[in-house]
Motif scaffolding. Structure first.
Motif, PDB file in Angstrom:
ATOM      1  N   SER A  43       0.837  -1.200   0.000  1.00 34.24           N
ATOM      2  CA  SER A  43       0.000   0.000   0.000  1.00 34.24           C
ATOM      3  C   SER A  43       0.871   1.249   0.000  1.00 34.24           C
ATOM      4  N   PRO A  98       0.414   5.364   0.865  1.00 32.81           N
ATOM      5  CA  PRO A  98      -0.513   6.368   1.394  1.00 32.81           C
ATOM      6  C   PRO A  98      -0.691   7.522   0.414  1.00 32.81           C
ATOM      7  N   TRP A 152      -6.776   7.922   1.527  1.00 30.61           N
ATOM      8  CA  TRP A 152      -6.680   6.463   1.382  1.00 30.61           C
ATOM      9  C   TRP A 152      -7.317   5.732   2.558  1.00 30.61           C
ATOM     10  N   ASP A 153      -7.643   6.452   3.631  1.00 28.84           N
ATOM     11  CA  ASP A 153      -8.276   5.838   4.788  1.00 28.84           C
ATOM     12  C   ASP A 153      -9.798   5.883   4.725  1.00 28.84           C
ATOM     13  N   VAL A 197     -12.070   2.611  -0.062  1.00 24.17           N
ATOM     14  CA  VAL A 197     -10.724   2.446  -0.623  1.00 24.17           C
ATOM     15  C   VAL A 197     -10.159   1.138  -0.073  1.00 24.17           C
ATOM     16  N   THR A 212      -7.498  -2.511  -0.911  1.00 26.75           N
ATOM     17  CA  THR A 212      -6.392  -3.020  -1.701  1.00 26.75           C
ATOM     18  C   THR A 212      -6.925  -3.890  -2.838  1.00 26.75           C
ATOM     19  N   ALA A 220      -8.300  10.813  -2.739  1.00 28.31           N
ATOM     20  CA  ALA A 220      -9.669  10.308  -2.675  1.00 28.31           C
ATOM     21  C   ALA A 220     -10.490  11.273  -1.827  1.00 28.31           C
ATOM     22  N   VAL A 233      -6.648  -0.284  -5.052  1.00 25.48           N
ATOM     23  CA  VAL A 233      -5.289   0.146  -5.342  1.00 25.48           C
ATOM     24  C   VAL A 233      -4.312  -0.992  -5.060  1.00 25.48           C
ATOM     25  N   THR A 240      -1.874  14.149   5.676  1.00 26.59           N
ATOM     26  CA  THR A 240      -2.150  12.806   5.170  1.00 26.59           C
ATOM     27  C   THR A 240      -1.696  11.764   6.188  1.00 26.59           C
ATOM     28  N   ARG A 299      -2.402   4.368   9.511  1.00 29.26           N
ATOM     29  CA  ARG A 299      -3.828   4.501   9.807  1.00 29.26           C
ATOM     30  C   ARG A 299      -4.175   3.969  11.193  1.00 29.26           C
TER      31      ARG A 299
END
Length: 574
Positions: A168, A170, A174-175, A179, A181, A276, A312, A428, A432
């Motif tokens: 992954s 960031p 992305w959190d 979203v 994987t 995102a 992603v 960012t 997470r």
């Protein structure tokens, strides 16, 4: 079987299945340990029949798809996994998975342990008399959400095939829920016929994006686009490997391309999702064209609305915990991804420990199968059994060499460029689990002068959460290294009390004495809430009572790590 000694194979994907069968057919006693209820791993994962519900569940049907055989505008009919490349495997691969599963179940020398997690390994110690003592593999048997029985397996030889997990990167947003994987999306589509959304974008780099998009189409999703951050022109660096060693993958590639073309899914190169957006869940993404170093080309940003899922994938990271616990030496792959360093015959630096599959570098299911078979034969030979037909062994060595050349070309054709660092904003999240921002990471490195992943964990808590750095660890380490001044150049003085993130430090993020998350109730051998239900799998036939003393840390602190041993320069059959 000549004696009671045992080979323990960890992982029942393509590599583990072939390793177990090869060792058993050579006369060895084999225990095959795997988390899943059925063998096959991710590659041979199959959805249950539509009319056959999973235990304790209602019949599974795609969330956003019409019943099988019915079409809706812009949707594909739902077909069984083996009927179409939309399932994510090459055409015809599902029968192979079924054949392997039947062979494992029927072989009397293979003890398959489903629902079994290998959470720690105590490396061998010299028992005297010239014979090494067995490795002790600590396991938990039972469903992950139920009562699990602890135990220990004595392994006279180990074949490690734990696989890999999604890498992954960031980026802002992305959190957000929605979203996911690429591997998670494919798992749901193949294993449960569930699409992660109705309007989906697949982004990242590497050929794995194609089977993910095809699997989503097969589950009824509308794929708005496949965005490749790199460029297929990277294959021009290794045209011989692409044509000679990868020609067998061309039909598979053509099948995926045909699937995308039939559903009018655009495929774009040099493009990535760099942000995102949404309140409470994903609603839109910002896509941008990338320069060769993956920095954003000014003015190319474009916002795409109406997106409810983003998948992603930026390659894979091998699961190294068990290999590190046994003391196996590591090395950097061609793209910098750490992997187990190999000697001839899939041997690691530790006697009677062998590795196959993604643990040695990501190269696809066919290479994993060949490596697994070779590792199984060599492990059996180490215990005194005949290592199979010499012609077959020689053929396997050639196939492994060819597959490794293709894997190297694959890694070089789809590298992750450092320009992705510029996609981040100060707020960012880079971790997470602990909600660590890029600003907090930057302050830890530039102001508090941390010099390694362990110090980074203690300083800003990055990688200290529930996943223990499995999701964020590699990205955090790369970001920290990029923020550290380069003091390796001759004549460049290092700031007082500071040094760059070194070679050994990059592997420290993967050193975890507990390889898989476990509960204290499981470790104590007692149910957490209630007695084991009647339909729980029977406890494993454990060869040694479990020792509740935590296994020792087998890896020294980063400052004391010696440079890792590198792969032998000789070819595998030298």
């Amino acid at each position: 079987m000549t004696d009671g000694r045992r080979i323990v194979v960890i992982g029942a994907g393509p590599a583990g299945l072939h390793a177990a069968l090869a060792a058993a057919r050579a006369g060895a006693r084999v225990t095959l340990v795997d988390n899943g209820a059925r063998v096959g791993g991710q590659y041979h994962r199959h959805a249950p029949p539509a009319d056959e519900p999973s235990p304790g569940h209602a019949p599974v049907r795609p969330r956003h798809a019409p019943p099988a055989g019915e079409l809706s505008p812009g949707r594909a009919p739902v077909r069984p996994h083996h009927a179409s490349p939309a399932g994510g495997a090459a055409p015809g691969r599902a029968p192979e998975g079924q054949r392997l599963a039947r062979a494992v179940a029927a072989h009397p020398a293979i003890d398959h342990r489903p629902h079994t997690t290998a959470w720690s390994i105590e490396p061998t110690r010299d028992a005297g008399g010239g014979a090494p003592a067995p490795h002790l593999v600590h396991v938990l048997t039972g469903p992950a959400d139920g009562f699990r029985t602890p135990g220990t397996l004595a392994a006279d030889a180990l074949v490690l095939c734990p696989g890999a997990f999604d890498r992954s990167l960031p980026f802002p947003g992305w959190d957000l829920p929605g979203v996911v994987t690429a591997g998670a999306a494919q798992t749901l589509a193949k294993g449960q016929r569930l699409a992660v959304g109705q309007r989906v974008i697949v982004a990242g780099t590497g050929p794995f994006l194609l089977p993910v998009a095809a699997a989503l189409l097969g589950a009824g999703a509308r794929v708005l686009g496949v965005w490749e951050a790199g460029s297929p022109a990277g294959w021009l660096r290794s045209p011989l490997a692409a044509l000679r060693d990868g020609r067998g993958k061309l039909p598979e590639l053509a099948a995926y391309a045909g699937t995308l073309a039939r559903h009018r899914v655009p495929y774009r190169t040099r493009r990535a999702v760099v942000a995102a957006h949404g309140e409470g869940r994903l609603r839109a993404v910002t896509a941008a064209r990338l320069a060769p170093d993956w920095t954003v080309r000014p003015g190319s940003e474009r916002r795409v609305e109406g997106v409810d899922a983003l998948c992603v994938g930026y390659g894979f990271t091998p699961q190294l915990e068990l290999a590190l616990a046994t003391g196996c030496a590591l090395e950097d792959g061609p793209d910098g991804t750490p992997r187990v360093a190999l000697r001839a015959g899939q041997r690691t630096s530790v006697p009677r420990v062998y590795a196959a599959g993604e643990l040695t570098g990501v190269g696809g299911a066919e290479l994993a199968a060949h490596e697994g078979e070779l590792a199984g034969l060599m492990a059996a030979a180490a215990l005194g059994h005949r290592a199979g037909d010499p012609a077959r062994v020689a053929w396997l060595r050639r196939r492994v060499r060819s597959g490794r050349r293709f894997a190297t070309a694959l890694a070089l054709a789809h590298p992750v460029r450092p320009g992705w660092h510029t996609w981040l904003r100060g707020d960012t999240l880079v971790c997470r689990c602990e909600e660590v921002t890029y600003d907090a990471l930057r302050a830890a490195v530039t102001e508090r002068h941390v010099d390694g992943p362990r110090a980074l964990k203690l300083t800003c808590r990055a990688g200290l959460g529930a996943c223990q750095g499995r999701t964020c660890g590699r990205a955090v380490t790369e970001l920290a290294a990029g923020l550290t001044p380069d003091v390796s150049a001759p004549g460049t003085p290092a700031p007082r009390g500071r040094r760059p993130l070194g070679y050994a430090d990059r592997y420290a993020i993967d050193t975890r004495p507990i390889a898989q998350p476990i509960r204290l109730g499981d470790l104590a051998g007692s149910p957490t809430d209630s007695p084991a239900p009647a339909d729980s799998p029977a406890p494993a036939d454990l060869s040694i009572p479990i020792d509740l003393t935590p296994p020792p840390l087998t890896s020294p602190p980063p400052d004391e790590l010696a440079p890792p041993q590198h792969r032998d320069p000789q070819p595998p059959d030298a």
